[in-house]
Scaffold this motif. Structure first.
Motif, PDB file in Angstrom:
ATOM      1  N   PRO A 219     -41.689 -16.842  -0.201  1.00  0.00           N
ATOM      2  CA  PRO A 219     -40.874 -18.066  -0.608  1.00  0.00           C
ATOM      3  C   PRO A 219     -39.449 -17.415  -0.734  1.00  0.00           C
ATOM      4  CG  PRO A 219     -42.997 -17.867  -1.546  1.00  0.00           C
ATOM      5  CD  PRO A 219     -42.935 -16.896  -0.600  1.00  0.00           C
ATOM      6  N   GLU A 220     -38.319 -18.128  -0.844  1.00  0.00           N
ATOM      7  CA  GLU A 220     -36.926 -17.684  -1.067  1.00  0.00           C
ATOM      8  C   GLU A 220     -36.831 -16.848  -2.084  1.00  0.00           C
ATOM      9  OE1 GLU A 220     -34.930 -20.905   1.220  1.00  0.00           O
ATOM     10  OE2 GLU A 220     -33.260 -20.486   0.151  1.00  0.00           O
ATOM     11  N   ILE A 221     -37.287 -17.206  -3.398  1.00  0.00           N
ATOM     12  CA  ILE A 221     -37.010 -16.543  -4.572  1.00  0.00           C
ATOM     13  C   ILE A 221     -37.671 -14.829  -4.528  1.00  0.00           C
ATOM     14  CG2 ILE A 221     -38.953 -17.451  -5.568  1.00  0.00           C
ATOM     15  CD1 ILE A 221     -36.054 -17.114  -7.855  1.00  0.00           C
ATOM     16  N   GLU A 245     -36.925 -20.961   5.974  1.00  0.00           N
ATOM     17  CA  GLU A 245     -37.504 -22.348   5.953  1.00  0.00           C
ATOM     18  C   GLU A 245     -36.582 -23.264   5.707  1.00  0.00           C
ATOM     19  OE1 GLU A 245     -41.417 -22.772   4.262  1.00  0.00           O
ATOM     20  OE2 GLU A 245     -42.101 -21.066   5.401  1.00  0.00           O
ATOM     21  N   ARG A 246     -36.649 -24.268   6.398  1.00  0.00           N
ATOM     22  CA  ARG A 246     -36.198 -25.669   5.794  1.00  0.00           C
ATOM     23  C   ARG A 246     -36.880 -26.726   6.781  1.00  0.00           C
ATOM     24  NH1 ARG A 246     -34.335 -23.331   2.595  1.00  0.00           N
ATOM     25  NH2 ARG A 246     -31.978 -23.052   1.820  1.00  0.00           N
ATOM     26  N   ASN A 247     -36.938 -27.923   5.991  1.00  0.00           N
ATOM     27  CA  ASN A 247     -37.746 -28.968   6.838  1.00  0.00           C
ATOM     28  C   ASN A 247     -37.058 -29.118   8.101  1.00  0.00           C
ATOM     29  OD1 ASN A 247     -39.691 -30.687   5.896  1.00  0.00           O
ATOM     30  ND2 ASN A 247     -38.608 -31.695   4.227  1.00  0.00           N
TER      31      ASN A 247
ATOM     32  N   THR B 155     -40.594 -23.253  -4.260  1.00  0.00           N
ATOM     33  CA  THR B 155     -39.349 -22.423  -3.785  1.00  0.00           C
ATOM     34  C   THR B 155     -38.924 -22.150  -2.544  1.00  0.00           C
ATOM     35  OG1 THR B 155     -40.059 -20.317  -4.504  1.00  0.00           O
ATOM     36  CG2 THR B 155     -39.700 -21.468  -6.228  1.00  0.00           C
ATOM     37  N   GLY B 157     -37.973 -22.829   1.312  1.00  0.00           N
ATOM     38  CA  GLY B 157     -36.891 -23.813   1.747  1.00  0.00           C
ATOM     39  C   GLY B 157     -37.443 -24.955   2.499  1.00  0.00           C
ATOM     40  N   ALA B 158     -38.892 -24.879   2.842  1.00  0.00           N
ATOM     41  CA  ALA B 158     -39.367 -26.133   3.824  1.00  0.00           C
ATOM     42  C   ALA B 158     -39.433 -27.351   2.836  1.00  0.00           C
ATOM     43  CB  ALA B 158     -40.672 -25.825   4.123  1.00  0.00           C
ATOM     44  N   ARG B 160     -36.998 -28.734   1.212  1.00  0.00           N
ATOM     45  CA  ARG B 160     -35.640 -29.317   1.133  1.00  0.00           C
ATOM     46  C   ARG B 160     -35.284 -30.179   2.487  1.00  0.00           C
ATOM     47  NH1 ARG B 160     -32.870 -23.638  -1.017  1.00  0.00           N
ATOM     48  NH2 ARG B 160     -34.810 -23.474  -2.259  1.00  0.00           N
TER      49      ARG B 160
END
Ligand SMILES: Cc1cc2nc3c(=O)[nH]c(=O)nc-3n(C[C@H](O)[C@H](O)[C@H](O)COP(=O)(O)OP(=O)(O)OC[C@H]3O[C@@H](n4cnc5c(N)ncnc54)[C@H](O)[C@@H]3O)c2cc1C
Ligand code: FES
Lengths: 286, 160
Positions: A219-221, A245-247, B155, B157-158, B160
């Motif tokens: 996770p980004e954090i 990761e992004r959608n 938390t 990014g996926a 978003r």
């Protein structure tokens, strides 16, 4: 980093075409996470991919989700996807049974740079499901173990039950000269391992920072604090890589869904050298 | 164990790195070498805090006793780390229990002996406090990260 087109070309696949594949095996890693092993024998010579790449996994009539490939690139006859059920697609995937068909298109995205690590020590830091996209890189490193210095795997999870690939972690430590340090946020009396956040593990490994290449995923954090810790220990940013990761929707750079600052993760990522994205990590909403 | 051996072992412990010869001598007067078998209770929550440990090997779990439930282990400390600072802070009682989860070797420092020396010798007291506060700061930061829940997938990014 090899670009996604090279891996796609290796399979001679159209990135927009979904291919039906059969589920050969399902392993539940914990209550919410499972690994699907897919039969790729329908692809001539198997399904070629690079460590760190992902597929768009399609449940017919439901939808698609981006999922990293978690299996060994040297065994292209099958493909593993380790999936955490969170929403529509992943919950539908969780209901599938052995022998069911699903669709995949890919592989997409950039990969972990293994060549830059030759002759160096490697520190792999992961949290939660972040170990899944890193497993192929561990398999690849172990195939050429003598080409690398120390291989250190730091892995953190919420509780012992949340940890992925526990048997393999132990095997890497005992058979393959890998320094494996696992920690959880909370344990019970049966847990003899470390308790504390993943960054606390750094105090137990003495890094030769300048000679270390780091791969970070979670996770980004978790990545943000891990990168701070690597920085504090002097690992050069140019030798640190992370997976974002992004959608995703199209996965080929058309729709803009996966935009991350000035980059599209499906095109340039998910694996980036840290200097490319460092300035974006501290922004609140991107 | 001979005092010289103890002094050598203590000198190698990261918590005491760079401590002056005089301060080391002051400290040795309060030190003993100890060993805990796997599963041994080292500290019991609520009891008087009269020890401070420099861990040499093994692993110790800090545990909160939750009424009616199994105790919750919230942190482990290992080689090169320290255990316990309640000996320094009134009312000198432990706020957690500590159990050895592996066979553990440590140097135990007597809390009351240390307190007396800290009071009598200000520069020694300051040095101890300076080192302890660095450890406290790191532990506080680690606790904060645990509270944030680093592995919370929302938390990632996926979403978003
Ligand atoms: C490059 C890349 C690689 C990925 N690799 C993996 C992988 O190996 N394994 C895996 O399980 N996932 C992976 N993901 C994440 C996965 O694509 C998303 O979780 C996806 O949204 C799941 O689709 P869904 O339809 O089940 O959930 P959605 O319907 O998209 O989401 C439903 C609800 O869940 C929330 N949500 C979405 N994603 C998450 C999340 N990750 N955590 C918590 N809540 C969430 C949403 O906010 C929404 O409220 C990856 C994503 C990317 C971009
Ligand atoms: S998912 Fe469409 S541009 Fe990346």
């Amino acid at each position: 980093m090899m670009r996604k087109s090279q891996a796609l070309e290796a399979n001679a696949l159209d990135p927009m075409t979904t291919h039906p594949v059969m589920i050969r095996k399902i392993i539940w890693e914990n209550d919410d996470t499972f690994t699907l092993t897919l039969d790729m024998s329908g692809f001539a010579g198997g399904f070629r991919f690079l460590p760190g790449q992902f597929n768009m996994v399609y449940v017919y009539g439901v939808g698609e989700a981006a999922v990293s490939i978690s299996s060994d690139p040297a065994r292209p006859g099958t493909l593993d996807h380790t999936i955490h059920r969170v929403g529509l697609v992943t919950t539908s995937l969780a209901q599938k049974k052995r022998g069911d068909m699903i669709g995949i298109r890919g592989p997409f995205g950039s990969s972990w740079s293994i060549d830059v690590a030759r002759g160096k020590d490697i520190c792999i830091a992961s949290g939660g499901i972040g170990l899944a996209p890193l497993r192929p890189v561990i398999y690849s490193l172990l195939k050429k173990r003598e080409d690398f210095g120390r291989i250190i795997v730091l892995y953190g999870g919420r509780s012992p039950l949340d940890l992925l690939y526990r048997v393999e972690l132990e095997k890497w430590a005992s058979d393959a000269n890998v320094e494996v340090l696992v920690t959880v946020d909370r344990g019970d009396s049966s847990w003899k391992g470390h308790i504390g956040v993943v960054t606390s593990l750094f105090q137990y490994i003495k890094l030769d920072a300048r000679e270390t290449v780091a791969y970070v995923c979670g996770p980004e954090i978790m990545m943000k604090y891990t990168i701070d810790e690597l920085d504090r220990r002097g690992v050069p940013q140019s030798q640190t890589y992370l997976s974002m990761e992004r959608n995703m929707k199209c996965a080929v750079g058309f729709c803009g869904h996966c935009q991350f600052g000035p980059t599209f993760i499906c095109k340039e990522g998910p694996v980036y050298p840290l200097p490319r994205v460092r300035h974006l990590l501290d922004r609140k909403e991107l | 164990m001979e005092k010289e051996d103890l002094s050598e072992i203590m000198r190698q412990h990261p918590f005491l790195a760079g401590l002056s010869f005089e301060h080391m001598q002051t400290l040795i007067g309060c030190a003993t070498n100890v060993r805990f078998a796997d599963n041994a209770t080292i500290i019991q929550e609520g009891q008087i805090a009269n020890k401070f440990y420099l861990i040499r090997s093994g692993r110790i779990a800090l545990q909160m006793d939750v009424p009616g439930k199994e105790s919750l282990r919230i942190q482990t400390v290992g080689p090169g780390e320290i255990l316990g600072w309640s000996w320094l802070i009134s009312p000198y009682r432990w706020h957690f229990s500590a159990i050895a989860v592996l066979d553990t070797r440590a140097i135990a420092l007597d809390g009351e002996c240390l307190r007396n020396k800290c009071e009598k010798e200000c520069s020694f007291g300051y040095e101890m406090l300076r080192r302890l506060s660095q450890v406290m700061e790191r532990r506080l930061e680690a606790t904060r990260l645990q509270l944030i829940d680093l592995y919370d997938l929302t938390t990632s990014g996926a979403k978003r």
